[in-house]
Design a protein around this motif. Structure first.
Motif, PDB file in Angstrom:
ATOM      1  N   ARG A 180      52.417  43.783  34.930  1.00 10.56           N
ATOM      2  CA  ARG A 180      52.792  43.318  33.540  1.00 10.56           C
ATOM      3  C   ARG A 180      54.310  42.612  33.333  1.00 10.56           C
ATOM      4  N   HIS A 181      55.033  43.227  34.125  1.00 14.79           N
ATOM      5  CA  HIS A 181      56.606  42.604  34.277  1.00 14.79           C
ATOM      6  C   HIS A 181      56.549  41.575  34.817  1.00 14.79           C
ATOM      7  N   LEU A 182      55.720  41.243  35.988  1.00 12.31           N
ATOM      8  CA  LEU A 182      55.625  39.863  36.654  1.00 12.31           C
ATOM      9  C   LEU A 182      54.958  38.991  35.917  1.00 12.31           C
ATOM     10  N   ASP A 183      54.231  39.387  34.667  1.00 17.80           N
ATOM     11  CA  ASP A 183      53.445  38.597  33.922  1.00 17.80           C
ATOM     12  C   ASP A 183      52.276  37.857  34.616  1.00 17.80           C
ATOM     13  N   ILE A 184      51.656  38.589  35.581  1.00 16.11           N
ATOM     14  CA  ILE A 184      50.326  38.212  36.306  1.00 16.11           C
ATOM     15  C   ILE A 184      49.013  38.807  35.665  1.00 16.11           C
ATOM     16  N   SER A 185      49.053  40.038  35.154  1.00 16.22           N
ATOM     17  CA  SER A 185      47.928  40.765  34.826  1.00 16.22           C
ATOM     18  C   SER A 185      48.584  41.519  33.534  1.00 16.22           C
ATOM     19  N   THR A 186      47.393  42.081  32.806  1.00 15.88           N
ATOM     20  CA  THR A 186      47.716  43.023  31.560  1.00 15.88           C
ATOM     21  C   THR A 186      47.707  44.226  32.238  1.00 15.88           C
ATOM     22  N   GLY A 187      46.817  44.778  33.472  1.00 16.67           N
ATOM     23  CA  GLY A 187      47.152  45.719  34.068  1.00 16.67           C
ATOM     24  C   GLY A 187      46.254  46.905  33.317  1.00 16.67           C
ATOM     25  N   ASP A 188      45.481  46.499  32.430  1.00 17.15           N
ATOM     26  CA  ASP A 188      44.782  47.427  31.642  1.00 17.15           C
ATOM     27  C   ASP A 188      43.764  48.095  32.359  1.00 17.15           C
ATOM     28  N   LEU A 189      43.444  49.428  32.650  1.00 20.15           N
ATOM     29  CA  LEU A 189      42.388  50.055  33.025  1.00 20.15           C
ATOM     30  C   LEU A 189      41.417  50.039  32.243  1.00 20.15           C
ATOM     31  N   GLU A 190      41.339  50.037  30.706  1.00 25.40           N
ATOM     32  CA  GLU A 190      40.216  50.432  29.979  1.00 25.40           C
ATOM     33  C   GLU A 190      39.459  49.025  29.922  1.00 25.40           C
ATOM     34  N   THR A 191      39.858  47.811  30.014  1.00 31.67           N
ATOM     35  CA  THR A 191      39.248  46.748  30.026  1.00 31.67           C
ATOM     36  C   THR A 191      38.680  46.177  31.454  1.00 31.67           C
ATOM     37  N   GLY A 192      39.112  46.843  32.422  1.00 28.98           N
ATOM     38  CA  GLY A 192      38.592  46.613  33.978  1.00 28.98           C
ATOM     39  C   GLY A 192      39.637  45.800  34.258  1.00 28.98           C
ATOM     40  N   ALA A 193      40.889  45.259  33.728  1.00 29.79           N
ATOM     41  CA  ALA A 193      41.613  44.314  34.360  1.00 29.79           C
ATOM     42  C   ALA A 193      42.264  44.826  35.421  1.00 29.79           C
ATOM     43  N   MET A 194      42.240  46.194  35.643  1.00 29.37           N
ATOM     44  CA  MET A 194      42.872  46.888  36.983  1.00 29.37           C
ATOM     45  C   MET A 194      41.952  47.937  37.161  1.00 29.37           C
ATOM     46  N   ARG A 195      41.169  48.225  38.598  1.00 31.25           N
ATOM     47  CA  ARG A 195      40.300  48.820  38.853  1.00 31.25           C
ATOM     48  C   ARG A 195      40.748  49.896  40.205  1.00 31.25           C
ATOM     49  N   VAL A 196      40.708  51.046  40.115  1.00 32.64           N
ATOM     50  CA  VAL A 196      41.113  52.037  41.181  1.00 32.64           C
ATOM     51  C   VAL A 196      39.979  52.616  41.753  1.00 32.64           C
ATOM     52  N   ASP A 197      40.187  52.550  43.437  1.00 28.63           N
ATOM     53  CA  ASP A 197      39.301  53.271  43.970  1.00 28.63           C
ATOM     54  C   ASP A 197      40.144  54.286  44.770  1.00 28.63           C
ATOM     55  N   VAL A 198      39.615  55.612  45.107  1.00 27.00           N
ATOM     56  CA  VAL A 198      40.574  56.719  45.787  1.00 27.00           C
ATOM     57  C   VAL A 198      39.847  56.787  47.035  1.00 27.00           C
ATOM     58  N   ASN A 199      40.755  56.964  48.254  1.00 32.16           N
ATOM     59  CA  ASN A 199      40.365  57.446  49.552  1.00 32.16           C
ATOM     60  C   ASN A 199      41.177  58.907  49.670  1.00 32.16           C
ATOM     61  N   LEU A 200      40.129  59.702  49.861  1.00 32.31           N
ATOM     62  CA  LEU A 200      40.623  61.030  49.895  1.00 32.31           C
ATOM     63  C   LEU A 200      40.256  62.073  51.020  1.00 32.31           C
TER      64      LEU A 200
END
Length: 540
Positions: free
Chosen positions: A206-226
């Motif tokens: 968001r600071h770099l103004d390249i993405s909204t970074g919102d998880l709720e809209t799917g603009a950012m999606r996270v997968d976890v390796n555990l």
């Protein structure tokens, strides 16, 4: 096998009672897909607006997005610029030559039959993001999370399943939206680090103004390796928000611990597998034996991305200071903010109600503070009160904007940083009291909401019109009479408590009554001094 079924029983695994056990070491890595907010899509001229047209499926598509035979990709170089900004901000090594590859798989929301990504030669490699105990709330003083790579790829469409109608609908608005996939090393060892990293990475894009970074809209999606105790890793998918990410990790950690405690680790945790999160438990999707063969191949229709060292250096120089650098700056002179207030301006992100973005709020504060400081110096009003702009912007202005549902960007039509700084000087010099200032600020915004006026506010005229000026020379007899009246109307037990010293702070209630009666025009200190004088004399 009966015991194994009990291990998978959701009732046996309660994430609310989660605790990491020292004999079972957690190791996590993240894969984060970030949608870029470029004007156009990655390989076409379609408008990049997948979420603002939810009622009109397939409205933002081109022939290439829907995989019409014969269409070819044309690279959007704005995506390269955004990827370059993020890579440099993460201290990654940008590859001077990177290429696109085809990742083959067949789903309805991927009509080409393959996804264009970067498998063999990604855009950047290495880099890190450092977490701090004070700024990010982790247990360690400092924790460096190392990165493996960043790669550019296209997003897929969206499948909408309707069980009652036994059909699947395909919306390709999201197809070919540009993504950056960022892969970390498995450096996370507890949940605080993971939560802090996600929030810090969100704040960075968001600071770099390249993405909204919102998880709720799917603009950012996270997968976890555990993995636990270095057994084979398990990949967790379908994690729509931070709470899902945390709960999925808790569940999977406890599931694996139960298997290890039963001595079945070699049998059940020796092969990598992918699991999905259904909101209550992780569910197996596929194992190593059933891993999809994506048949990667270089894309023959796209040229290699070739960058010069001069371009990389130029973009690096144009980057704004990092959020950590700004946080440190705000906590030193001339701003001297507390960590809490500095975090609100740099880390908290966008307001959920859309009233402001973190970038807008920080700029408004910095511009207001600069203007306020210059006015104080120019007018010879003494020392700058560094807490004044912070308190009035964060606690008063934002509170009024939220109550009236006015976006900060819209409010600046009448309350520019220069005008708000002018308003602050009236409070700074005690021309109006804080109570009067709160009333005046709310009135101005409420009037703006009702009439949509865009003319600049003249606070000096408004203060005179509503007679909000503080009274410097108060008639002592009148003040004494007013205070005595308030004391007589007050609860006798409270008055006795103030006099005896047992309820000394209750005098603030009396001061508040006085401020209300005088409409804030008489200073609170004058009321307090008079109340103390009267109560002391009555006690004697």
């Amino acid at each position: 096998m009966l015991r194994l079924k009990r291990w998978y029983n959701v009732d046996k695994i309660q994430t609310s009672k989660f605790k990491l056990l020292p004999q079972y070491k957690l190791k996590c890595g993240l894969e984060i897909h970030t949608q870029l907010n470029t004007n156009k899509k990655l390989f076409s001229q379609s408008t990049n607006d997948p979420f603002h047209s939810l009622d009109t499926p397939n409205a933002h598509t081109s022939y290439f997005d829907i995989a019409l035979p014969g269409t070819q990709p044309i690279l959007n170089y704005e995506v390269v610029l955004y990827a370059l900004r993020l890579s440099l901000a993460l201290d990654s090594k940008v590859n001077l030559r990177s290429q696109f590859d085809r990742k083959h798989y067949f789903y309805g929301d991927q009509p080409m039959g393959y996804q264009i990504t970067q498998h063999y030669s990604p855009f950047a490699s290495g880099g890190h993001l450092t977490l701090h105990k004070d700024g990010d709330g982790i247990n360690d003083i400092e924790k460096k999370i190392n990165l493996i790579q960043l790669q550019i790829e296209q997003d897929t469409g969206k499948s909408i399943y309707r069980d009652n109608e036994k059909q699947t609908l395909i919306d390709l608005n999201r197809s070919n939206v540009p993504l950056i996939e960022m892969v970390t090393q498995p450096d996370f060892t507890d949940l605080k680090q993971i939560r802090a990293f996600i929030k810090k990475y969100q704040n960075l894009v968001r600071h770099l103004d390249i993405s909204t970074g919102d998880l709720e809209t799917g603009a950012m999606r996270v997968d976890v390796n555990l993995s636990v105790n270095d057994f084979a890793r398990v990949e967790l998918k379908n994690l729509p928000n931070t709470s899902s990410i945390m709960n999925a990790i808790k569940y999977e950690y406890q599931r694996q611990v139960k298997i290890l405690e039963a001595g079945e680790g070699e049998e059940y945790l020796s092969h990598s597998e992918t699991r999905s999160w259904n909101g209550e438990s992780t569910v197996k999707l596929r194992s190593k034996e059933t891993t999809i063969d994506y048949r990667y191949m270089p894309d023959p229709e796209l040229p290699v991305i070739s960058l010069s060292a001069d371009v990389i250096e130029g973009v690096g120089k144009s980057l704004p200071p990092s959020p950590d650098e700004i946080l440190s700056q705000l906590m030193t002179k001339p701003y001297s903010l507390s960590l809490k207030d500095a975090r609100i301006l740099t880390i908290s992100g966008n307001s959920q109600d859309g009233i402001y973005s973190q970038v807008e709020l920080l700029k408004f504060y910095l511009d207001t503070f600069d203007c306020y400081s210059k006015i104080v110096e120019r007018e010879g009003l003494g020392e700058v009160k560094h807490k004044l702009p912070t308190n009035w912007i964060i606690h008063e202005l934002l509170g009024d904007l939220k109550k009236l549902q006015i976006p900060l960007e819209k409010a600046t039509a009448i309350l520019s940083p220069e005008k708000f700084a002018d308003f602050l000087t009236f409070i700074h010099s005690n021309k109006i009291s804080s109570a009067s200032g709160k009333l005046l600020l709310f009135h101005v915004l409420e009037d703006f909401q009702a009439h949509g006026l865009t003319k600049q506010i003249n606070f000096d005229e408004l203060i005179k019109e509503y007679e909000l000026q503080t009274i410097d020379q108060v008639n002592e007899a009148d003040l004494k009479k007013l205070c005595q009246k308030i004391i007589e109307a007050a609860d006798s037990k409270m008055i006795n408590g103030i006099v005896s010293g047992k309820k000394r702070n209750s005098i603030k209630f009396l001061v508040g009554q006085g401020m209300r009666s005088s409409q804030g025009r008489i200073q609170a200190q004058q009321f307090e001094d008079m109340f103390k004088e009267l109560l002391c004399s009555n006690n004697e």
